[in-house]
Design a protein around this motif. Structure first.
Motif, PDB file in Angstrom:
ATOM      1  N   ALA A 177       1.155  -1.520  -0.321  1.00 60.72           N
ATOM      2  CA  ALA A 177       0.060  -0.070  -0.042  1.00 60.72           C
ATOM      3  C   ALA A 177       0.556   1.607  -0.159  1.00 60.72           C
ATOM      4  N   ARG A 178       1.853   1.485   0.406  1.00 63.08           N
ATOM      5  CA  ARG A 178       2.998   2.607   1.024  1.00 63.08           C
ATOM      6  C   ARG A 178       3.392   2.283  -0.824  1.00 63.08           C
ATOM      7  N   HIS A 179       3.729   1.487  -1.061  1.00 60.21           N
ATOM      8  CA  HIS A 179       4.796   1.122  -2.268  1.00 60.21           C
ATOM      9  C   HIS A 179       4.255   1.419  -3.356  1.00 60.21           C
ATOM     10  N   ALA A 180       4.253   0.371  -3.739  1.00 54.62           N
ATOM     11  CA  ALA A 180       3.979  -0.596  -4.597  1.00 54.62           C
ATOM     12  C   ALA A 180       3.249   0.062  -5.681  1.00 54.62           C
ATOM     13  N   ASN A 181       3.412  -0.393  -7.505  1.00 47.54           N
ATOM     14  CA  ASN A 181       2.705  -0.162  -8.275  1.00 47.54           C
ATOM     15  C   ASN A 181       1.819  -1.105  -8.998  1.00 47.54           C
ATOM     16  N   ILE A 182       2.710  -2.769  -8.431  1.00 47.51           N
ATOM     17  CA  ILE A 182       2.480  -3.647  -8.986  1.00 47.51           C
ATOM     18  C   ILE A 182       2.004  -4.639  -7.639  1.00 47.51           C
ATOM     19  N   TRP A 183       0.850  -4.947  -7.349  1.00 53.92           N
ATOM     20  CA  TRP A 183       1.015  -6.614  -6.414  1.00 53.92           C
ATOM     21  C   TRP A 183       1.422  -7.876  -6.847  1.00 53.92           C
ATOM     22  N   HIS A 184       2.112  -8.468  -6.529  1.00 55.36           N
ATOM     23  CA  HIS A 184       2.105  -9.925  -7.578  1.00 55.36           C
ATOM     24  C   HIS A 184       1.693 -10.572  -6.144  1.00 55.36           C
ATOM     25  N   SER A 185       1.219 -11.932  -6.501  1.00 58.88           N
ATOM     26  CA  SER A 185       1.110 -13.093  -5.637  1.00 58.88           C
ATOM     27  C   SER A 185       0.719 -14.509  -5.949  1.00 58.88           C
TER      28      SER A 185
END
Length: 264
Positions: A177-185
């Motif tokens: 939430a603070r840094h990502a432009n892309i969240w991968h999981s």
């Protein structure tokens, strides 16, 4: 969560059990085929097969890809924050960004995570710590990376996209939430709405707008119905793990067709 962006296909070239000439040829072929993003991983030993088999280092390889390729975006899935000083990581990323620009914007994606493969730590002399301490280091490291990008001369050619992998709700998703432009999981379609709500809650606490967050997931060991469900839940970046030297390009072609059907 950004759902009006086109579906993109990434391929993660596993840098194990192959000579670099094989990887170089695969990079060229995959770019020509129309893959959107190429990834490697940041480890020092194979993750499967012969544990002492052939293996190559991530960042030096990515610099070579920056020079070799013309169109694809690329990065590590993911870099390990523990292995390099964060300010150095920022400078390396900025430099690779410039190498890849070739008259336009750079194409480097800063994929990063807290690390997990204990053998890497033990044999290369890094402190393994705990899962919690490594996540704390990642949070502080990303603050330093982004601060360093603001003062480098020359600066990056663009605001380098940050990809963060993981699903832990107390620390990892707060960092997302603070840094990502892309969240991968690796989470399934049924789990995505809850995880995204957790990211939204953390984003409110962090004072950040994550409406443009791109959701990323894995295709390895998944079929097209699985991918359809992930797409319906908001996933827009799909990455296929790809091992050599007997690269299965027909599998990549089938996922490229699926991508193009989704983008219609």
């Amino acid at each position: 969560m950004l759902t009006d962006t086109p579906v993109r296909l990434g391929v993660q070239l596993k840098p194990q059990h192959v000579a670099y000439t094989d990887i170089r040829d695969a990079v060229l072929r995959l770019e020509e085929m129309g893959v959107d993003i190429l990834f490697n991983w940041d480890h020092f030993f194979p993750l499967s097969g012969d544990p002492d088999g052939l293996h190559l280092e991530s960042w030096t390889m990515l610099a070579a890809w920056a020079e070799q390729t013309e169109r694809v975006e690329f990065g590590a899935l993911v870099n390990c924050n523990s292995y390099r000083n964060p300010d150095l990581q920022a400078d390396m990323a900025r430099t690779i960004d410039h190498i890849s620009a070739k008259g336009g914007e750079g194409r480097f994606i800063f994929g990063t995570g807290s690390g997990w493969f204990e053998r890497d730590y033990d044999e290369y002399g890094y402190d393994f710590g705990t899962a919690g301490s490594r996540l704390n280091d990642l949070a502080g490291g990303l603050d330093r990376v982004t601060a360093r990008w603001d003062v480098l001369n020359p600066p990056p050619t663009r605001r380098i996209p940050i990809l963060i992998g993981g699903k832990g709700e107390q620390k990892t998703l707060r960092i997302v939430a603070r840094h990502a432009n892309i969240w991968h999981s690796f989470v399934g379609a049924d789990e995505l709405p809850h995880k995204l709500s957790v990211i939204d809650d953390w984003a409110q606490k962090e004072g950040r707008d994550t409406s443009d967050l791109i959701v990323s997931n894995e295709l390895e060991r998944r079929d097209q119905p699985d991918a359809d469900a992930l797409h319906a839940a908001g996933t827009r970046l799909f990455t296929l793990g790809f091992g050599g030297p007997d690269w299965d390009y027909d599998l990549v072609r089938s996922w490229l067709r699926w991508r193009d059907e989704k983008n219609g």
